[in-house]
Scaffold this active site. Structure first.
Site, short mmCIF file in Angstrom:
data_model
loop_
_atom_site.label_atom_id
_atom_site.label_comp_id
_atom_site.label_asym_id
_atom_site.label_seq_id
_atom_site.Cartn_x
_atom_site.Cartn_y
_atom_site.Cartn_z
N HIS A 232 -2.62 7.41 6.82
CA HIS A 232 -1.60 8.11 6.25
C HIS A 232 -2.14 9.65 5.84
CE1 HIS A 232 2.39 6.48 6.17
NE2 HIS A 232 1.92 5.23 5.68
N GLN B 28 3.39 9.98 0.77
CA GLN B 28 4.38 9.07 1.04
C GLN B 28 5.32 9.37 0.04
OE1 GLN B 28 2.41 5.29 2.17
NE2 GLN B 28 4.31 4.87 3.38
N CYS C 232 6.17 0.05 7.55
CA CYS C 232 5.64 1.13 6.76
C CYS C 232 6.88 1.34 6.07
CB CYS C 232 5.05 2.36 7.68
SG CYS C 232 4.88 3.95 6.62
N LEU C 233 6.67 1.92 4.63
CA LEU C 233 7.77 2.20 3.64
C LEU C 233 8.42 3.54 4.13
CD1 LEU C 233 5.96 1.63 0.38
CD2 LEU C 233 7.43 0.08 1.54
N HIS D 176 -4.27 1.29 7.91
CA HIS D 176 -2.86 1.95 7.62
C HIS D 176 -2.67 3.19 6.70
CE1 HIS D 176 1.75 1.51 7.81
NE2 HIS D 176 1.48 2.15 6.84
N GLU D 177 -3.34 3.02 5.40
CA GLU D 177 -3.25 3.87 4.25
C GLU D 177 -4.26 5.19 4.62
OE1 GLU D 177 -0.75 3.54 2.68
OE2 GLU D 177 -0.41 1.67 3.05
N GLY E 28 0.84 -1.21 -0.15
CA GLY E 28 0.06 0.09 0.14
C GLY E 28 0.94 1.24 0.08
NI NI Z 1 2.96 3.52 5.71
#
Ligand code: NI
Length: 191
Positions: free
Chosen positions: A137, A51, A90-91, A133-134, A46
């Protein structure tokens, strides 16, 4: 399409509530293409627009072996039940995983790439976790905000989750500030 660099914890764009998309046009569809490519390049499941430095309420999801899809202006309209999950990553927080409480059932309302309102439902799976999660963000929230960083955040010594140790078992000087100092490297499996 283009791979865009991922922004990391400490970048203010990750902390501001993203702006609503007024019109789902070609610019948004182009953004989504780049986001999907960037998500796969980073081996995520995701990705949210902040991000990659774009403060808009756009997320993409790419579950293993499934077609990726985009959600514009996503809102969690229902979240019921709780479950404890290990290994959320998380990226934008590379090299770490956390143990986190997430909902069992999640319903998200959003627009699709044609501007049509859709609902996505997920229950007790990776998608349910990723949806929460997204959407976090685009509200400026990171998963590390939702966990006890002393006991539930793990730094990965390698790409193997099984070898990770809790932060508190590490050197004191690496302790609490380790996360905020981190800016690159590592592997993440989430979004
Ligand atoms: Ni993330």
């Amino acid at each position: 399409m283009a791979i865009r660099p991922i922004r990391y914890l400490g970048d203010p764009v990750l902390r501001q509530p993203a702006k609503k998309v007024r019109q789902v046009d070609d610019a948004i569809r182009h953004l989504v293409e780049d986001m999907i490519e960037s998500m796969y390049a980073a081996q995520g499941v995701g990705l949210a627009a902040p991000q990659i430095g774009v403060p808009l309420r756009v997320v993409v999801l790419g579950m293993p072996d499934e077609e990726p899809f985009a959600l514009i202006n996503p809102v969690v309209v229902r979240a019921t039940g709780t479950r404890r999950l290990e290994g959320e990553g998380c990226l934008s927080v590379p090299g770490y995983r956390g143990v986190i409480t997430r909902s069992e059932k999640v319903v998200v309302r959003a627009l699709d790439l044609k501007g049509k309102e859709i609902r996505v439902r997920a229950e007790n799976n990776l998608l349910a976790e990723a949806l929460e999660h997204e959407v976090d963000h685009v509200n400026g929230i990171l998963y590390v905000d939702r966990i006890d960083t002393k006991t539930d955040l793990f730094k990965l010594d390698s790409t193997d989750w099984a070898t990770a140790r809790p932060i508190e078992e590490r050197e004191a000087d690496e302790d609490e500030e380790a996360v905020t100092e981190l800016s690159s490297g590592g592997v993440s499996s989430n979004g």
